[in-house]
Design an enzyme around this catalytic site. Structure first.
Site, PDB file in Angstrom:
ATOM      1  N   ASN A  45     -17.397  29.445 -21.483  1.00  0.00           N
ATOM      2  CA  ASN A  45     -18.095  28.293 -20.891  1.00  0.00           C
ATOM      3  C   ASN A  45     -17.937  28.207 -19.374  1.00  0.00           C
ATOM      4  O   ASN A  45     -16.872  28.514 -18.846  1.00  0.00           O
ATOM      5  CB  ASN A  45     -17.554  26.998 -21.507  1.00  0.00           C
ATOM      6  CG  ASN A  45     -17.855  26.913 -22.985  1.00  0.00           C
ATOM      7  OD1 ASN A  45     -18.868  27.422 -23.451  1.00  0.00           O
ATOM      8  ND2 ASN A  45     -16.958  26.280 -23.727  1.00  0.00           N
ATOM      9  N   GLU A 104     -19.481  23.032 -14.268  1.00  0.00           N
ATOM     10  CA  GLU A 104     -19.774  21.718 -14.859  1.00  0.00           C
ATOM     11  C   GLU A 104     -18.894  20.635 -14.237  1.00  0.00           C
ATOM     12  O   GLU A 104     -19.348  19.524 -13.958  1.00  0.00           O
ATOM     13  CB  GLU A 104     -19.568  21.759 -16.375  1.00  0.00           C
ATOM     14  CG  GLU A 104     -20.640  22.591 -17.077  1.00  0.00           C
ATOM     15  CD  GLU A 104     -20.310  22.883 -18.541  1.00  0.00           C
ATOM     16  OE1 GLU A 104     -19.462  22.186 -19.130  1.00  0.00           O
ATOM     17  OE2 GLU A 104     -20.910  23.823 -19.085  1.00  0.00           O
ATOM     18  N   SER A 145     -13.686  28.172 -26.167  1.00  0.00           N
ATOM     19  CA  SER A 145     -13.798  27.023 -27.048  1.00  0.00           C
ATOM     20  C   SER A 145     -12.674  27.090 -28.068  1.00  0.00           C
ATOM     21  O   SER A 145     -12.275  28.173 -28.482  1.00  0.00           O
ATOM     22  CB  SER A 145     -15.153  27.052 -27.743  1.00  0.00           C
ATOM     23  OG  SER A 145     -15.095  26.331 -28.952  1.00  0.00           O
ATOM     24  N   LYS A 191     -17.525  31.772 -27.492  1.00  0.00           N
ATOM     25  CA  LYS A 191     -17.887  31.014 -26.290  1.00  0.00           C
ATOM     26  C   LYS A 191     -17.162  31.438 -25.029  1.00  0.00           C
ATOM     27  O   LYS A 191     -15.987  31.757 -25.046  1.00  0.00           O
ATOM     28  CB  LYS A 191     -17.568  29.530 -26.517  1.00  0.00           C
ATOM     29  CG  LYS A 191     -18.531  28.875 -27.447  1.00  0.00           C
ATOM     30  CD  LYS A 191     -19.803  28.520 -26.731  1.00  0.00           C
ATOM     31  CE  LYS A 191     -20.334  27.249 -27.307  1.00  0.00           C
ATOM     32  NZ  LYS A 191     -20.995  26.412 -26.407  1.00  0.00           N
ATOM     33  N   THR A 242     -40.774  26.651  -9.718  1.00  0.00           N
ATOM     34  CA  THR A 242     -41.047  25.247  -9.396  1.00  0.00           C
ATOM     35  C   THR A 242     -41.182  24.565 -10.751  1.00  0.00           C
ATOM     36  O   THR A 242     -41.653  25.186 -11.714  1.00  0.00           O
ATOM     37  CB  THR A 242     -42.352  25.061  -8.584  1.00  0.00           C
ATOM     38  OG1 THR A 242     -43.440  25.529  -9.373  1.00  0.00           O
ATOM     39  CG2 THR A 242     -42.326  25.818  -7.267  1.00  0.00           C
ATOM     40  N   HIS A 243     -40.751  23.338 -10.861  1.00  0.00           N
ATOM     41  CA  HIS A 243     -40.739  22.621 -12.148  1.00  0.00           C
ATOM     42  C   HIS A 243     -39.954  23.394 -13.215  1.00  0.00           C
ATOM     43  O   HIS A 243     -40.249  23.271 -14.398  1.00  0.00           O
ATOM     44  CB  HIS A 243     -42.164  22.357 -12.660  1.00  0.00           C
ATOM     45  CG  HIS A 243     -43.087  21.814 -11.616  1.00  0.00           C
ATOM     46  ND1 HIS A 243     -43.206  20.469 -11.340  1.00  0.00           N
ATOM     47  CD2 HIS A 243     -43.921  22.453 -10.754  1.00  0.00           C
ATOM     48  CE1 HIS A 243     -44.093  20.299 -10.361  1.00  0.00           C
ATOM     49  NE2 HIS A 243     -44.542  21.483  -9.987  1.00  0.00           N
ATOM     50  N   GLN A 299      -7.697  -2.122   3.677  1.00  0.00           N
ATOM     51  CA  GLN A 299      -6.667  -1.293   3.055  1.00  0.00           C
ATOM     52  C   GLN A 299      -7.271  -0.462   1.906  1.00  0.00           C
ATOM     53  O   GLN A 299      -6.733   0.572   1.534  1.00  0.00           O
ATOM     54  CB  GLN A 299      -5.555  -2.202   2.538  1.00  0.00           C
ATOM     55  CG  GLN A 299      -4.432  -1.492   1.847  1.00  0.00           C
ATOM     56  CD  GLN A 299      -3.224  -2.408   1.664  1.00  0.00           C
ATOM     57  OE1 GLN A 299      -2.556  -2.746   2.619  1.00  0.00           O
ATOM     58  NE2 GLN A 299      -2.981  -2.833   0.436  1.00  0.00           N
ATOM     59  N   SER A 305       0.822  -1.213   0.000  1.00  0.00           N
ATOM     60  CA  SER A 305       0.000   0.000   0.000  1.00  0.00           C
ATOM     61  C   SER A 305       0.859   1.266   0.000  1.00  0.00           C
ATOM     62  O   SER A 305       0.337   2.377   0.047  1.00  0.00           O
ATOM     63  CB  SER A 305      -0.936   0.003   1.211  1.00  0.00           C
ATOM     64  OG  SER A 305      -0.215  -0.249   2.401  1.00  0.00           O
TER      65      SER A 305
END
Ligand code: ARG
Length: 468
Positions: free
Chosen positions: A285, A290, A277, A283, A155-156, A322, A23
């Site tokens: 991002n 994410e 990108s 872009k 909601t939803h 272990q 280990s």
């Protein structure tokens, strides 16, 4: 191969068996804890008269020099040792000779590794708590600054009723407060010292287990030697609490991604927390959000793996255990990294308040309040619901908001409407009147913000006094 147990064997271990069993490649991370535990152990052994003071001092000096040499790069932890415990003991004996061979008196690697992992997890619980506090301080600032920043509540994922950004962020504040409390609970339950449990059945030496526990800042010794070497509950509890933290971060990430999207434009992430990108020049991002959402899977995986590893193990120690290390290390690194980045991302993002407010105005989020207005003017709620429904339909056809209807249009559907309807369904009123504790109204929110403030102060003071 430098191993601690050659005596009863007549053949060398097969090389692949040796590596499969070893280990060291991952438990080298426990060097500091292993040495810390050994130092407490020898101090106790000397106090119990099992080692002389000279032996104790030579061992302590030897252990310290090993730690320093590794830290400063003069000594490498290599695969020639089976695990970190063998590495330390072999090097100690190489350095100080005979007294080094007495370090392991009254101890087994089973209670030793149980101690090392507890020391490690205990420290990491405190670290994760600090990171949660840092995140909560940012949330607290965002709450204080945005008691009047209106946005739609959903909601939803359909616009429902108006809230404020402070109220929305305040929901996450509650989640992270619970996470924080969970880590405190785990700490309280796990803070007992397994050292002295031996392989499984204690030892015949007159060890002072209370003293070892005290030297290592535990509340006391664990009470059953078999449980001591085979308990990994605190790891599973920690992985479970980390999983819940990740679930909260992941939900929050999802919202940040939505809010940052071209369609919502409620926030703009700072350039430092966004990426571009390789092909699409326009872009920007939200990769960090994410990744935090994605890494949640790793931590859930660690929890599932440990639950499964532990489920069929008879008492007491078995080598299966272990497997606890790599999962725990990975989950700790992941949750700490995610908390740190997420906090920085929130702290630097820009709010587009006008966009949020415009969105709250557009989606009939004040329809409930229009119905409540009618109820206050003597119309039964079910009828009021139907009347406002008709008005909404009318507005959808004309592509306008309820606030844009003329008084005549209101009254054509129900004569109970009067000129004060506009004030009654403004965002300010819709939010400002919801002041039962927990609601988005400014009076209710201020009370919660004050409570959060004293909670954060009180926890900060605890850390300051602890670190003095
Ligand atoms: N590397 C082992 C572990 O992580 C240490 C304990 C080994 N004990 C033993 N009896 N083989 O669990």
């Amino acid at each position: 191969m430098a191993q601690l147990w050659g005596g009863r064997f007549t053949k060398e271990t097969d090389q692949f068996v040796y590596s499969f069993n070893a280990s060291i490649s991952f438990d080298k991370r426990l060097l500091r804890q292993d040495i810390q535990g050994s130092k407490a152990h020898v101090r106790m052994l000397a106090e119990a008269g099992i080692l002389t003071e000279q032996e104790r001092d030579r061992i302590l000096t030897g252990l310290e020099s090993i730690f320093l040499d590794v830290k400063e790069g003069r000594l490498m932890i290599t695969d020639e040792y089976e695990d970190i415990h063998s590495f330390v003991e072999a090097n100690l004996i190489a350095r100080i000779g005979e007294p080094g061979k007495k370090l392991h008196t009254g101890r087994s690697r089973n209670d030793q590794v149980a101690l090392d992992m507890r020391l490690y997890v205990r420290e990491e619980l405190a670290e994760v708590k600090m990171l949660l506090l840092a995140l909560m301080r940012v949330l607290h600032r965002l709450m204080k600054e945005n008691l009047n920043t209106y946005m739609p509540g959903f909601t939803h994922l359909q616009k429902a009723q108006p809230v404020t950004f402070a109220h929305h962020v305040g929901a996450y504040m509650e989640m992270f407060k619970r996470d924080y409390a969970r880590l405190t609970d785990i700490y309280e339950r796990m803070n007992y010292c397994p050292l002295g449990a031996g392989a499984l059945a204690g030892t015949t030496y007159p060890l002072k287990r209370e003293r070892t526990a005290e030297l290592l800042d535990f509340y006391g010794p664990t009470l059953n030697s078999m449980d001591s070497v085979s308990d990994r509950d605190y790891i599973i509890e920690s992985l479970s609490a980390f999983s819940i933290i990740m679930m909260h971060l992941s939900r929050f990430s999802e919202e940040v991604i939505l809010w940052n999207s071209n369609e919502y434009q409620f926030i703009e992430l700072d350039d430092a927390y966004s990426t571009g990108s390789s092909i699409m020049p326009q872009k920007k991002n939200p990769d960090i959000a994410e990744l935090v959402r994605g890494k949640t899977g790793r931590v859930y995986g660690a929890l599932q793996a440990m639950l499964t590893t532990m489920k069929g193990i008879p008492l007491a120690y078995n080598k299966d255990m272990q497997e606890d290390k790599e999962w725990t290390f990975d989950a700790v690194d992941t949750v700490k990294g995610c908390l740190t980045l997420f906090t920085g991302m929130l702290d630097t993002m820009t709010l587009r308040k006008q966009q949020m407010e415009a969105s709250a105005k557009k989606g009939f989020t004040n329809a409930t309040d229009a119905a409540d207005y009618l109820v206050n003017h003597g119309v039964p709620f079910r009828d009021a619901h139907g009347i406002v429904g008709q008005l909404v339909l009318h507005c959808i056809e004309k592509n306008i908001a309820l606030d844009d209807l003329t008084l005549e249009e209101f009254q054509a559907v129900c004569p109970a409407f009067e000129a004060d309807i506009y004030d009654a369904i403004s965002l300010e009123t819709c939010v400002g009147k919801r002041n039962t504790i927990g609601g988005p109204g400014q009076v209710a929110m201020q009370e919660v913000v004050a409570q959060n403030e004293s909670f954060l102060d009180q926890e900060r003071k605890k850390y300051e006094s602890f670190n003095k």
